[in-house]
Structures are given as structure tokens and as C-alpha cells.
Design an enzyme around this catalytic site. Sequence first.
Site, PDB file in Angstrom:
ATOM      1  N   ARG A   1      -6.753 -57.781  94.671  1.00 36.27           N
ATOM      2  CA  ARG A   1      -7.088 -59.121  95.189  1.00 36.27           C
ATOM      3  C   ARG A   1      -6.322 -59.411  96.473  1.00 36.27           C
ATOM      4  O   ARG A   1      -6.808 -60.110  97.349  1.00 36.27           O
ATOM      5  CB  ARG A   1      -6.856 -60.205  94.138  1.00 36.27           C
ATOM      6  CG  ARG A   1      -5.440 -60.271  93.627  1.00 36.27           C
ATOM      7  CD  ARG A   1      -5.274 -61.347  92.561  1.00 36.27           C
ATOM      8  NE  ARG A   1      -4.049 -61.108  91.814  1.00 36.27           N
ATOM      9  CZ  ARG A   1      -3.321 -62.070  91.262  1.00 36.27           C
ATOM     10  NH1 ARG A   1      -3.685 -63.321  91.343  1.00 36.27           N
ATOM     11  NH2 ARG A   1      -2.221 -61.769  90.594  1.00 36.27           N
TER      12      ARG A   1
ATOM     13  N   SER B   1      -4.776 -67.779  93.505  1.00 37.22           N
ATOM     14  CA  SER B   1      -5.143 -66.713  92.552  1.00 37.22           C
ATOM     15  C   SER B   1      -6.047 -65.675  93.184  1.00 37.22           C
ATOM     16  O   SER B   1      -5.933 -64.488  92.908  1.00 37.22           O
ATOM     17  CB  SER B   1      -5.857 -67.308  91.337  1.00 37.22           C
ATOM     18  OG  SER B   1      -4.990 -68.130  90.610  1.00 37.22           O
TER      19      SER B   1
ATOM     20  N   GLU C   1     -18.468 -74.375  90.520  1.00 39.70           N
ATOM     21  CA  GLU C   1     -18.895 -73.096  91.095  1.00 39.70           C
ATOM     22  C   GLU C   1     -20.360 -73.109  91.517  1.00 39.70           C
ATOM     23  O   GLU C   1     -20.727 -72.485  92.524  1.00 39.70           O
ATOM     24  CB  GLU C   1     -18.637 -71.955  90.108  1.00 39.70           C
ATOM     25  CG  GLU C   1     -17.161 -71.663  89.846  1.00 39.70           C
ATOM     26  CD  GLU C   1     -16.522 -72.609  88.827  1.00 39.70           C
ATOM     27  OE1 GLU C   1     -17.259 -73.439  88.224  1.00 39.70           O
ATOM     28  OE2 GLU C   1     -15.302 -72.525  88.634  1.00 39.70           O
TER      29      GLU C   1
ATOM     30  N   PHE D   1     -16.728 -66.311  86.859  1.00 40.31           N
ATOM     31  CA  PHE D   1     -17.301 -67.585  87.316  1.00 40.31           C
ATOM     32  C   PHE D   1     -18.034 -67.418  88.647  1.00 40.31           C
ATOM     33  O   PHE D   1     -18.854 -68.253  89.018  1.00 40.31           O
ATOM     34  CB  PHE D   1     -16.201 -68.638  87.435  1.00 40.31           C
ATOM     35  CG  PHE D   1     -15.298 -68.684  86.226  1.00 40.31           C
ATOM     36  CD1 PHE D   1     -15.833 -68.586  84.950  1.00 40.31           C
ATOM     37  CD2 PHE D   1     -13.927 -68.802  86.358  1.00 40.31           C
ATOM     38  CE1 PHE D   1     -15.017 -68.601  83.829  1.00 40.31           C
ATOM     39  CE2 PHE D   1     -13.105 -68.818  85.241  1.00 40.31           C
ATOM     40  CZ  PHE D   1     -13.642 -68.713  83.975  1.00 40.31           C
TER      41      PHE D   1
ATOM     42  N   HIS E   1     -10.114 -60.844  89.605  1.00 44.51           N
ATOM     43  CA  HIS E   1      -9.742 -60.770  88.189  1.00 44.51           C
ATOM     44  C   HIS E   1     -10.869 -60.166  87.353  1.00 44.51           C
ATOM     45  O   HIS E   1     -11.110 -60.566  86.222  1.00 44.51           O
ATOM     46  CB  HIS E   1      -9.400 -62.162  87.639  1.00 44.51           C
ATOM     47  CG  HIS E   1      -8.192 -62.793  88.266  1.00 44.51           C
ATOM     48  ND1 HIS E   1      -8.076 -62.982  89.625  1.00 44.51           N
ATOM     49  CD2 HIS E   1      -7.056 -63.296  87.731  1.00 44.51           C
ATOM     50  CE1 HIS E   1      -6.920 -63.565  89.889  1.00 44.51           C
ATOM     51  NE2 HIS E   1      -6.275 -63.765  88.772  1.00 44.51           N
TER      52      HIS E   1
ATOM     53  N   ASP F   1      -5.480 -63.683  79.590  1.00 44.13           N
ATOM     54  CA  ASP F   1      -6.435 -64.796  79.446  1.00 44.13           C
ATOM     55  C   ASP F   1      -7.550 -64.492  78.448  1.00 44.13           C
ATOM     56  O   ASP F   1      -8.208 -65.396  77.939  1.00 44.13           O
ATOM     57  CB  ASP F   1      -7.048 -65.157  80.798  1.00 44.13           C
ATOM     58  CG  ASP F   1      -6.116 -66.030  81.627  1.00 44.13           C
ATOM     59  OD1 ASP F   1      -5.117 -66.532  81.063  1.00 44.13           O
ATOM     60  OD2 ASP F   1      -6.380 -66.210  82.824  1.00 44.13           O
TER      61      ASP F   1
ATOM     62  N   ARG G   1      -6.851 -58.143  89.257  1.00 41.66           N
ATOM     63  CA  ARG G   1      -5.628 -58.935  89.247  1.00 41.66           C
ATOM     64  C   ARG G   1      -4.335 -58.116  89.252  1.00 41.66           C
ATOM     65  O   ARG G   1      -3.402 -58.455  89.979  1.00 41.66           O
ATOM     66  CB  ARG G   1      -5.647 -59.847  88.020  1.00 41.66           C
ATOM     67  CG  ARG G   1      -4.330 -60.569  87.769  1.00 41.66           C
ATOM     68  CD  ARG G   1      -4.463 -61.517  86.590  1.00 41.66           C
ATOM     69  NE  ARG G   1      -3.193 -62.167  86.310  1.00 41.66           N
ATOM     70  CZ  ARG G   1      -2.396 -61.843  85.291  1.00 41.66           C
ATOM     71  NH1 ARG G   1      -2.724 -60.861  84.467  1.00 41.66           N
ATOM     72  NH2 ARG G   1      -1.264 -62.487  85.096  1.00 41.66           N
TER      73      ARG G   1
END
Lengths: 317, 281
Positions: free
Chosen positions: A13, A40, A61, A86, A112, A120, A170
Amino acid sequence: MKKYTILGNKDTRSGFGDGLLEAGKRNPNVVALCADLTESVKMTAFKKAFPERFVQIGIAEANMVSVAAGMALSGKVAFYSSFAAFATGRVYDQIRQSVAYSNTNVKICGSHAGITLGEDGATHQILEDIGLMKMMPNMIVINPCDYNQTKQAAIAIAEYKGPAYLRFGRPKVPIFISEETPFEIGKALMINEGKDVSIFATGHLVWEAIVAGEILAEQGIDAEIINIHTIKPLDSETILRSVEKTGCVVSCEEHQFNGGLNDSIAQLLARNNPKPMEYVGIDDQFGESGKPEDLMVKYGLKAANIVEAVHKVLKRK
Amino acid sequence: MATILELENIASQVRRDIVRMVNGCSSGHPGGSLGCADLMTALYFEVLDSKPENFTIEGKKEDMFFLSNGHISPVWYSVLSRRGFFPISDLSTFRCLGSPLQGHPTPKYNLPGVRISSGSLGQGLSVGVGAALVKKMDGCDHLVYTLHGDGELQEGQIWEAVMFAGGNKVDNLISIIDCNNAQIDGNVDTVLNIGDLKAKFLAFDWEVVEMQGNDMKDCLRGLKEAKSLTKKGKPVVILMHTLMGYGVDFMQGLSSWHGIAPNAEQTADALSQLKETLGDY
């Protein structure tokens, strides 16, 4: 086996964030949109450098995708980013109508991605996004393997006109592709020339394939390893040439094998040159919470799994 | 500047086009199209600063229009062709194989006037917001207009965009809601009541204008008022009151005419009620 040195450890990322910043410097029409995940997804540097070209959408989104489409058709190169779950699945219809069918110059940047998102858990660990995106007409799909390649890919999609999906992750992972290595959309990268088996790997699994290649070399197996960073358009020529030489295939990806790189290669071979094929990937299941490394082991995405798959496919030759 | 009568005459021809197009391919959406014929005529012949002859997707230095409720494509196609964006004869190809006049609008076949695909509801406001943001970034003074059905406001994405536009003071945007209280399954207030729209938009920091969408004079007044409210820190919404199927007595006010084509007999009846003013295609 060609020797690869770890040049450092960095998240892909961050490669995206640095590539986006560079693309922004090169082209004043590059804009970036984010849905409350600026740091993030590593858009902070772009936001700081070009505040007037950064749009904070908030947690919405669907709106982000269509706003990006509106900006793109008005002449901008619109990068939007969120967690891959998302950025793709949640907004499939918006992408389909406002981006793919309308052929707008929108860059979908999914961070991610995959199981290595870690703690998560399954809600965020999308393992279907490559399939979702590659099925759409007009869409190209790129899943780079390390920091340097992700940075190159972000710059490359800014220069490419049309819808693109860029997938990255990530955790900190080895950097092993040099900055000087050329990156071309749709052109696979030869990692190691070999003659016994073709290992096609994408994303985080490319490093695992290299580790597997070293183990296999010690066992006297000469593996050809090819990095398929662009899943669509697929570099059919390179894949078919390799398979013609080796006669068997292992595909490796941090994704469901349904709909992923595995599917793309299997289709290509079925039509042109069917050969024994094994896969390393997620077998029709959701992930769970855990440390990325532990999840890679539990879900069978490690070098040892690639070695095992190679042994299996060699027996079928 | 066109007179009210001239605009009404154009709208009458547009209504004839709509009925003939939908009948011609035995499919399409006449109800909302007829209801929006006056607005679309006023917009394209009097209000929008756009360039029919030199259409570009990017729409630099001109007003841009986005049809969010893409199913009322017949009215848009008719008005675009009557305004000179493409030949009027193309209207006969509506919904036919190989035609750029797809059932729902798309730029895929390079149809002048169309910048994005619509049909799946609720996306056009966001697209308009994106275009309006770029106009601001590029220092362009022109406006962005969007059109939506009232039933379409049941889509959640609309409210994401409403919140964004209000919160970010996207004040070069005029969104028009076709309040005909009709959707496929019946009246909007019975299918899913969208409540007090004026209060809702005010609460999201929009300016609200109301107008009678089947009264040409009031359309012009409402559009002028909306324009006067732009560039003052708030997006503008026009709550446009219309009747579905306006102009054809047996369709008027009936949600059942949302998406069905009139047969030959009904078409003849409808056309007898609509004056041919500019010549049929």
C-alpha cells in the site's frame, strides 16, 4: 535458481501511495478520492502535496465511485481508494455502470486485499475481488507483488486511459523487484527460467514462489517462475510459451481459486494447450482473524504449499 | 429567446416523438418521459449553455446535464435530436439492434449529448457532483444539472450525494426531482413514502425551489430562480411537480404507464391529442 535479495520490507500500500504521489507530480489532472481511510490507504502524501486535488468523500463508497466517474469524464484521472472489499464488492453496480460500461478513466485502488489484512477478519479480507473485477468488460486488473512493483503499477495506470483495478495489501513484505525492473501493463515478468514446471504467481505469493523455487532447486527440480502482475489482460503468449516448455503448471494467489488467476490460466490452457495444473489459493472459504503470517500458514499460502503442489503436478505429467 | 408558445410547440412535438418511439419498438417508458417533456424542452432550448454541434464528453466551458433516471431516455433523445445533437431520423432506431439510442442512455456508441450510462438508479447525482467539482477545480463558471425521479430518491446513494453536496457547498449544481408521485409498483407515497422532500433537502443544506413542471412559464421561472441561487454556498434542488403521462389523457397521472408501450389504437388516440408542430421524424 536465480538469487533474489531482500532489499527491504515494506507494505505494498505504501508503494501505491508513493506511486500516486509521483503520478500526481507528473500529471496535474490526477485527482484522488478517499472514503475516510486516507492514511490506511496511504493517500496522505498526495493529499498534502495536492490538497486541491484531493476529495474526502466520507464513509460513502457508492458516492465515491460515481463522483470519481463524474470527475473522470470531465477530464481528470480519478484514483479512488478504500479497503479492497469496499472498493470493489460493495460498489459493484456503481463500477459496472459508471466506470466499466461508461468506460470512464477511473482507477480503482483496493488496499488491504486478501487474507493478509489479518486481525480484522473475513468482513474485510476480500478474496473475490480479482474475479469480480476481471469479469467486467473494459476493466484491466493488476495485482503487484512488492513495494517497488506497486509503485510502478500506480504510475502506469495513471498513464493508461480507461478503467483499471489495482490490488495491494496491508502487511510489510519483502521488496525484491529492483526499481530498475521495467513494468509494463499486460507483460508478465520472468522471475526464474526453468524447465520442469511453470509456477505462475501474483501479489504476495510471488515471494513465496521464489522461496519455493529455492527449495525445489535443492531437490533437483528446475522451476520456471513467472510473475503475473497483470491478470487482465493476461500475457497469454508468455504463459503458453512457458507451459509448452515445462508441461505442467502451478498457479499461486492470495484469492479464491474460483475466479482468480487460476481460472484465467486454466481457461487459456483449456483452449490452447491443456496440461496438468495445480493451484495454491483459497479453496472456496472465508478467512478469519489472526496474524497475517499465521493465516498464510493455516490457509495454505506458503512456500511449502507451493512445493507440495509442484510435487503433485509433476506426478501427473 | 424563444417565446412560451414556441417552447410549448416544441414540447408537443417531443411528446409525439416519445409516443411514436415507444410504440415503434413496443417497449420503453412513456410515463415519466411525457411528464418531463416541458422541463427538458425548457432546459435544452432556453436554459443550458451547451454546444450541440461540437459536443464533447468533457463539457469544458459549457453547462452539463446528467439524466439519472435513465429510463426516461425517449424524452432526452427527442429533445437532443430536436436541438441538433444528432439527426432526428435516428429517433426511429430507438431500442433497435445496433442503434446508439439504447433503451437506457450510454456513451458507448458515441451518441452526442450522453456522457455517462444511467439506468441503474441513484448514481447520476454523484456523477453530477463529480463534474461540478471539476468545474470548480478548473475555474469554469458553468453549471451542472441533474434530473431524477422521485421514486429514485429511495436509493441510498442519492442521500450520500445529497449529504456530500450540501456539506461541501457544491453550489454550481442544480438537481431537479420529477415529483410525479408514481413508480412501477404504484404511488411513491404508498410504495415507500419519501416524506417531506423540502424539509429533507433544507436539512442537508440545499436551497429548495418548487415549480410546476407541466407549465412552461413556471418551468422557466423555476429554472431561472434556481440559477439565481447558485454560487452562493449551497447546491440547489428543484422539486418539480408533474403528472406522469402528461399530455395524453388516458396516461395522465397513472403509474401503470411507467414502462409500457401504447398499442396502435392507443398511439393513434395519443397522437390525436398532441399537435405536430415541427414535423414527425
